[in-house]
Every structure is written in structure tokens, then in C-alpha cells.
Motif scaffolding. Structure first.
Motif, PDB file in Angstrom:
ATOM      1  N   HIS A   9      45.568  45.497  33.098  1.00 52.32           N
ATOM      2  CA  HIS A   9      44.881  45.489  34.302  1.00 52.32           C
ATOM      3  C   HIS A   9      43.447  46.360  34.133  1.00 52.32           C
ATOM      4  CE1 HIS A   9      45.850  43.870  38.356  1.00 52.32           C
ATOM      5  NE2 HIS A   9      44.945  44.903  38.675  1.00 52.32           N
ATOM      6  N   ILE A  63      40.829  47.817  36.805  1.00 53.11           N
ATOM      7  CA  ILE A  63      40.528  48.417  38.192  1.00 53.11           C
ATOM      8  C   ILE A  63      39.078  48.853  38.098  1.00 53.11           C
ATOM      9  CG2 ILE A  63      41.198  49.948  39.838  1.00 53.11           C
ATOM     10  CD1 ILE A  63      43.551  49.398  37.069  1.00 53.11           C
ATOM     11  N   HIS A 112      37.668  38.022  37.755  1.00 48.40           N
ATOM     12  CA  HIS A 112      38.984  37.583  38.295  1.00 48.40           C
ATOM     13  C   HIS A 112      39.065  35.945  38.193  1.00 48.40           C
ATOM     14  CE1 HIS A 112      42.440  36.992  40.898  1.00 48.40           C
ATOM     15  NE2 HIS A 112      41.515  35.822  41.753  1.00 48.40           N
ATOM     16  N   SER A 158      41.433  44.301  39.688  1.00 50.61           N
ATOM     17  CA  SER A 158      41.396  44.897  41.029  1.00 50.61           C
ATOM     18  C   SER A 158      39.951  45.614  40.988  1.00 50.61           C
ATOM     19  CB  SER A 158      42.403  45.880  41.400  1.00 50.61           C
ATOM     20  OG  SER A 158      43.688  45.279  41.284  1.00 50.61           O
ATOM     21  N   ALA A 177      49.127  48.753  44.435  1.00 47.43           N
ATOM     22  CA  ALA A 177      48.187  47.716  44.368  1.00 47.43           C
ATOM     23  C   ALA A 177      48.325  46.982  42.990  1.00 47.43           C
ATOM     24  CB  ALA A 177      46.795  47.742  44.599  1.00 47.43           C
ATOM     25  N   ARG A 221      47.396  43.055  43.103  1.00 44.12           N
ATOM     26  CA  ARG A 221      46.343  42.636  44.133  1.00 44.12           C
ATOM     27  C   ARG A 221      44.805  42.837  43.835  1.00 44.12           C
ATOM     28  NH1 ARG A 221      46.556  46.375  48.370  1.00 44.12           N
ATOM     29  NH2 ARG A 221      48.740  47.497  47.758  1.00 44.12           N
ATOM     30  N   PHE A 222      44.063  41.837  44.243  1.00 46.61           N
ATOM     31  CA  PHE A 222      42.770  42.133  43.708  1.00 46.61           C
ATOM     32  C   PHE A 222      42.093  43.003  44.502  1.00 46.61           C
ATOM     33  CE2 PHE A 222      38.168  40.830  44.410  1.00 46.61           C
ATOM     34  CZ  PHE A 222      37.758  41.030  43.107  1.00 46.61           C
ATOM     35  N   ILE A 263      41.866  46.269  46.538  1.00 45.98           N
ATOM     36  CA  ILE A 263      42.275  47.578  47.109  1.00 45.98           C
ATOM     37  C   ILE A 263      41.291  48.341  48.465  1.00 45.98           C
ATOM     38  CG2 ILE A 263      43.246  49.667  46.229  1.00 45.98           C
ATOM     39  CD1 ILE A 263      43.270  48.554  43.611  1.00 45.98           C
TER      40      ILE A 263
END
Length: 277
Positions: A137, A139, A171, A184, A232, A237-238, A240
Motif C-alpha cells: 500500500h 499512502i 489508483h 490512499s 483506512a 480506502r483511497f 483519508i
């Protein structure tokens, strides 16, 4: 968060503020940590504190505006831990003042760190995350300034809105690949930090900086923000959005675009429910 899925977190801008909060929260997940910052002394103090809790920590003084330094950070992470699972492109600086009065160096530094740092992090680490063939992931730290504009903050607004655009594009691209790498974008309001020390404005800009500094230092704690970020990530979840009070202002802005009305700035309380008069 599944400790079997995520083992190693890389955090830029880790020595203070949001980055430090993320590092301390990652410690509770027993993640191995790769911490980067320009402030080597603060970085080492944080590493010592985390190491006392039994966490394996690698630190590297890094200027994210330099793509080569991000590549070296990636290589050091691989050499020490053999993998990277979470990438926090978090380092940032603030510049304030009328957009035409900011110097070339101020504009370039804001863009090089806030946007270029994220670009460099993605270019250095994404091929690795994809090649690993396992969940990972990314962020990217933007800001409410990535969604709303304010006067006297053009360099910050421009750089942070570009981070939102970059994150959304990434994304879509990863979704097209059906990759196991998620993305995210973090868009917080005021979070207690010393980010304003990156901007030494004079005169009116200096007054604005002192006002912003006071507001920021009284903002959400980095620990609370980090808790929301990790929740998140677990939910993939994209968006935050830790502060909810900005939403009426964003809705008004979007309506003005759709209705082709000239924009009107109205101050708002990001932690409240409506505009501030």
C-alpha cells in the motif's frame, strides 16, 4: 492490520509531526521501520526510542527532492529487510505569501519536496512493490489544501492538489493492472507539527506564518491522525479525510465550478460542521 501481510513500512518526513505519529503507530503493529528525514539528529532520537520497544529500525538522512536519494533509501530497505510493504510519501514543507512575491527558490522547493518527493517515492518503490506480487500500500500525504484553495498559500495549494491528482491517477493505473498494491491519499486539516518552521516569511507573510503556526500546533494530535490512517489502510480506502468540517466548503466550491460561477473564498473550521463567519 494483518501482520502477516505488512511487515516493513517506509516513512519519509518521519522525524516529527505526522511522520513521527505514523512511525509510533506502526510500532504498535510490530512493523519493521525504514525512517527518512533531512533532520538526522531528530531521526536518530526517534529511532532510539522505537528500538527500546523492540522494533527494528533503519534510518537514513534523505532529501526527497533528490530522486537518487529515494533510490538509495529503497536499496537500503531491501538490503536490511528484503521487502517493503507500506510506503508513506509524507515529507512536506510550507511556503506562504502572495504568489507573485514568492522567490524562485521558494516555489521550486515547495514543488520539489511536496510534489517531487511523492513522484520520486513512487518511481523508486512502485516497480519493487509490483514485482513482489504481494499486497502492499502507498499512502501519499496531501492536505485539505489538495482539495480547497486559500489565499497566500499558492505554492502549497498547487503542490498538494498535484499530489491528489497523482494519487488518483496512480489508483486508476494500478486498478487497470489488477495489482495487489493499493493507494490512499491523506488530506488532513491542522495536525500538531512544526511544519511552519520550513517557511521563514517576513512582514505580512511572517504574521500569517505565526497565525498558521499557532493553529497547526493546536491541531489534531499525530497519534490520533495515525490511528485513522492505519484504519483506512486496513479498509483499503483511497480517501483519508480525518477532518470533516471542510466538506461544506468543498461542496460550495464544486457547485461554483458546475455552475460556472467565480470562486469566492470563505474561511472555514475544518473540525466544525460549517463555514466560519
Amino acid at each position: 492490520m494483518n501482520e502477516q501481510t505488512y511487515r516493513v513500512a517506509v516513512i519519509t518526513g518521519a522525524a516529527s509531526g505526522i511522520g513521527r505519529g505514523l512511525a509510533e503507530r506502526a510500532m504498535t503493529e510490530r512493523l519493521h521501520l525504514v525512517l527518512a528525514d533531512r533532520d538526522g539528529e531528530s531521526l536518530e532520537r526517534l529511532a532510539a526510542k522505537l528500538s527500546e520497544q523492540g522494533v527494528q529500525v533503519l534510518t537514513q538522512v534523505t532529501d526527497v527532492a533528490d530522486a537518487t536519494q529515494l533510490e538509495h533509501l529503497r536499496d537500503a530497505a531491501l538490503q536490511r529487510f528484503g521487502t517493503v510493504d507500506l510506503l508513506f510519501n509524507n515529507a512536506g514543507v510550507m511556503q506562504t505569501g502572495n504568489c507573485w512575491e514568492l522567490s524562485d527558490s521558494q516555489w521550486q522547493r515547495a514543488l520539489a519536496v511536496n510534489l517531487g518527493g511523492v513522484i520520486n517515492g513512487i518511481r523508486a518503490f512502485l516497480p519493487l512493490l509490483l514485482a513482489q506480487g504481494r499486497p502492499a500500500h502507498v499512502i501519499n500525504t496531501a492536505s485539505l489544501a489538495g482539495l480547497l484553495n486559500s489565499p497566500f498559500m499558492a505554492a502549497y495549494n498547487v503542490s498538494k492538489q498535484a499530489v491528489v491528482a497523482l494519487s488518483e491517477s496512480l489508483h486508476y493505473e494500478l486498478a487497470a493492472l489488477q495489482a495487489q498494491v493499493g493507494v490512499s491519499v491523506l488530506c488532513p486539516g491542522p495536525v500538531a507539527s512544526e511544519i511552519m518552521t520550513s517557511d521563514q516569511g517576513q512582514g505580512a507573510a511572517g504574521e500569517l506564518n505565526r497565525l498558521l503556526d499557532g493553529q497547526i500546533r493546536q491541531g489534531m494530535s499525530p497519534a490520533e491522525l495515525a490511528e485513522r490512517v492505519f484504519a483506512a489502510i486496513a479498509e483499503k480506502r483511497f480517501w483519508i479525510l480525518p477532518h470533516k468540517g471542510f466538506k461544506p466548503a468543498l461542496r460550495a466550491r464544486l457547485e461554483s465550478v458546475l455552475e460556472e460561477r467565480n470562486p469566492q473564498f470563505a474561511p472555514f473550521d475544518p473540525q466544525g460542521d460549517s463555514h466560519v463567519a
